[in-house]
Design a protein around this motif. Structure first.
Motif, mmCIF file in Angstrom:
data_model
loop_
_atom_site.group_PDB
_atom_site.id
_atom_site.type_symbol
_atom_site.label_atom_id
_atom_site.label_comp_id
_atom_site.label_asym_id
_atom_site.label_seq_id
_atom_site.Cartn_x
_atom_site.Cartn_y
_atom_site.Cartn_z
ATOM 1 N N UNK A 184 0.833 -1.204 0.000
ATOM 2 C CA UNK A 184 0.000 0.000 0.000
ATOM 3 C C UNK A 184 0.874 1.262 0.000
ATOM 4 N N UNK A 185 1.534 1.537 -1.132
ATOM 5 C CA UNK A 185 2.297 2.791 -1.208
ATOM 6 C C UNK A 185 1.367 3.984 -1.064
ATOM 7 N N UNK A 186 1.864 5.005 -0.380
ATOM 8 C CA UNK A 186 1.024 6.176 -0.151
ATOM 9 C C UNK A 186 0.772 6.939 -1.443
ATOM 10 N N UNK A 187 -0.373 7.583 -1.469
ATOM 11 C CA UNK A 187 -0.724 8.444 -2.597
ATOM 12 C C UNK A 187 0.319 9.552 -2.714
ATOM 13 N N UNK A 188 0.868 9.720 -3.893
ATOM 14 C CA UNK A 188 1.932 10.709 -4.090
ATOM 15 C C UNK A 188 1.376 12.122 -3.986
ATOM 16 N N UNK A 189 2.152 13.050 -3.378
ATOM 17 C CA UNK A 189 1.706 14.456 -3.328
ATOM 18 C C UNK A 189 1.530 15.009 -4.735
ATOM 19 N N UNK A 190 0.495 15.787 -4.909
ATOM 20 C CA UNK A 190 0.196 16.364 -6.225
ATOM 21 C C UNK A 190 -0.660 17.609 -6.023
ATOM 22 N N UNK A 191 -0.662 18.520 -6.994
ATOM 23 C CA UNK A 191 -1.559 19.675 -6.885
ATOM 24 C C UNK A 191 -3.008 19.211 -6.763
ATOM 25 N N UNK A 192 -3.819 19.913 -5.989
ATOM 26 C CA UNK A 192 -5.217 19.516 -5.813
ATOM 27 C C UNK A 192 -5.948 19.478 -7.152
ATOM 28 N N UNK A 193 -6.709 18.423 -7.415
ATOM 29 C CA UNK A 193 -7.442 18.338 -8.681
ATOM 30 C C UNK A 193 -8.627 19.294 -8.690
ATOM 31 N N UNK A 194 -9.009 19.735 -9.867
ATOM 32 C CA UNK A 194 -10.180 20.612 -9.989
ATOM 33 C C UNK A 194 -11.456 19.858 -9.630
ATOM 34 N N UNK A 195 -11.464 18.568 -9.944
ATOM 35 C CA UNK A 195 -12.618 17.720 -9.624
ATOM 36 C C UNK A 195 -12.114 16.546 -8.781
ATOM 37 N N UNK A 196 -12.259 16.605 -7.466
ATOM 38 C CA UNK A 196 -11.779 15.519 -6.608
ATOM 39 C C UNK A 196 -12.545 14.215 -6.849
ATOM 40 N N UNK A 197 -11.885 13.120 -6.521
ATOM 41 C CA UNK A 197 -12.470 11.791 -6.703
ATOM 42 C C UNK A 197 -12.844 11.210 -5.339
ATOM 43 N N UNK A 198 -14.125 10.944 -5.164
ATOM 44 C CA UNK A 198 -14.595 10.150 -4.029
ATOM 45 C C UNK A 198 -14.626 8.708 -4.512
ATOM 46 N N UNK A 199 -14.043 7.782 -3.738
ATOM 47 C CA UNK A 199 -13.932 6.416 -4.237
ATOM 48 C C UNK A 199 -14.413 5.360 -3.267
ATOM 49 N N UNK A 200 -14.773 4.238 -3.838
ATOM 50 C CA UNK A 200 -15.161 3.045 -3.092
ATOM 51 C C UNK A 200 -14.591 1.846 -3.814
#
Length: 339
Positions: A156-172
Motif C-alpha cells: 500500500x504505497x502512499x498516494x503521491x503528493x500532487x496539486x489539488x485536482x479541480x474535480x476531486x475523486x470520491x472512491x469506493x
C-alpha cells in the motif's frame, strides 16, 4: 520456533481480499519465525488429504473462513487434527444481498448458521477479526481469540503528493456483494451533485452500480490494477448498514484507504468506530446529512484531506500492520502448543 507443520487452508488466493490480509500477508513473518507453514490449494477439492496423511502425530490446520462439509470435518476430527478456525465475517447473519422475507434466503442462512456453529465447536480455538465475532463464538461455548485484520504496508504505497485536482475523486473499492451499502451514501452524493459541488464517484468493483443520475466512474477490479485505482481516490468511503452482518466486518476497506493516505468517511458501525477518531484520522457519518457535511468538508479543503490522510496512515502503521498480526498469531500458537 521449529516444530510441527502448520497447515493453512485459505478461502481463496491472493486476489481474495480476506485471504490476502489474513493469510498471505502473514506468511513471511511466520516462516521467518521458524513456523513450517504449508499452504493448501484453496481450489483443490482434495486439498485436505495431505493433512490426514501427515506424519505429525497431531497436525494443526488453520481454516480461513471456510465452512467444511460434514464429511471432511468428521474425517479431520477423527484423525486428531487440531483445527483453528479464522473468522472475519458474521456468517450467522443475513448478508446485504439476503432477506429474511425470502424463503430461499432463510433456508440458506439457516444452513450456513448450522455449518458455522459446527466449525466453531469443532475447533480448538476460533480466531476472530473483532470482539463482536468473538462474542458469538463464546456464546457457543467455544474458545476465541481476537486478532484484527491487518495490512502489509509494502502493498500500500502512499498516494503521491500532487496539486489539488479541480474535480476531486470520491472512491469506493469492493466486491459486487457489497454494492448495496452504497445506497447509504447515495443521498449525500445526490445532494452534493444538485448543489453543484464538483466530484467524481469512482467505483472499483467487478460490477458497476446503475446510477445514471450521478457522475460515476466505473473501474473494473483487477489483481494488477487495484492499487493504482485506489491511489486515484482523493477521499474514500465505507458506508454500512447498521446490522449484524456489518457489525461483523473487520474494517479492511477502511484500512486500505488509511494505509494509502486517503482520508476516509465511514459509517460508525462495528470496528469502524474503533479505527476512526472522528475529525482526527477520518470521519464517521451516520445520517445522510452527516455524510454530506463530511464529504463536503473534505472536497473543498485539500489541506484537510492531506492532514487526515497522513493521520490515517500513522494509525495503520501503529496498530494494523501484518507484522503485528503475525506476532499475535505466534503468541497464540505458542500458548496453545500448536507448533
Amino acid at each position: 520456533m521449529v516444530g510441527l507443520p502448520l497447515y493453512v487452508l485459505p478461502l481463496g488466493d491472493e486476489r481474495t481480499a480476506s485471504s490476502r490480509a489474513r493469510v498471505y500477508a502473514l506468511l513471511p513473518y511466520l516462516q521467518k519465525a521458524g513456523v513450517d507453514c504449508r499452504v493448501l490449494s484453496p481450489y483443490d477439492p482434495e486439498a485436505l488429504a495431505p493433512v490426514l496423511d501427515s506424519c505429525a502425530k497431531t497436525p494443526t490446520l488453520i481454516i480461513q473462513k471456510r465452512l467444511l462439509d460434514d464429511r471432511w470435518r468428521h474425517r479431520l476430527v477423527r484423525a486428531g487434527v487440531r483445527l483453528v478456525f479464522d473468522l472475519d465475517d458474521a456468517y450467522f447473519a443475513y448478508a446485504p444481498t439476503e432477506s429474511p422475507d425470502r424463503p430461499a434466503h432463510r433456508l440458506r442462512v439457516a444452513a450456513r448458521r448450522r455449518h458455522l456453529a459446527r466449525m466453531v465447536q469443532a475447533s480448538a480455538v476460533t480466531v476472530c477479526g473483532n470482539a463482536f465475532l468473538a462474542a458469538y463464538a463464546h456464546r457457543l461455548g467455544a474458545k476465541a481469540a481476537v486478532i484484527p485484520t491487518c495490512l502489509d504496508l509494502a502493498a500500500y504505497p502512499q498516494k503521491a503528493p500532487a496539486p489539488p485536482p479541480a474535480v476531486p475523486v470520491i472512491g469506493w473499492i469492493g466486491s459486487a456483494t457489497n454494492l448495496p451499502y452504497l445506497e447509504v451514501v447515495r443521498p449525500a452524493l445526490s445532494a452534493l451533485c444538485r448543489r453543484g459541488v464538483p466530484f467524481v464517484f469512482s467505483v472499483v468493483c467487478d460490477r458497476a452500480p446503475d446510477w445514471p443520475d450521478l457522475p460515476v466512474r466505473f473501474v473494473p477490479w483487477t489483481a494488477s490494477g487495484w492499487s493504482a485505482a485506489l491511489r486515484s481516490f482523493d477521499i474514500g468511503v465505507m458506508p454500512l448498514f447498521s446490522d449484524d452482518w456489518a457489525r461483523g466486518k473487520c474494517g479492511f476497506k477502511l484500512l486500505e484507504y488509511l494505509a494509502t493516505g486517503i482520508p476516509a468517511v465511514a459509517s460508525p458501525v462495528g470496528v469502524n468506530g474503533d479505527i476512526v477518531r472522528h475529525g482526527e484520522n477520518g470521519f464517521l457519518a451516520a445520517a445522510s446529512g452527516e455524510w454530506e457535511a463530511c464529504l463536503e468538508r473534505l472536497l473543498v479543503d485539500p489541506a484537510l484531506r492531506r492532514r487526515i490522510g497522513e493521520a490515517g496512515r500513522r494509525t495503520v502503521e501503529e496498530r494494523f500492520t501484518a507484522d503485528r498480526a503475525a506476532a499475535q498469531w505466534l503468541a497464540l500458537l505458542r500458548q496453545e502448543g500448536f507448533t
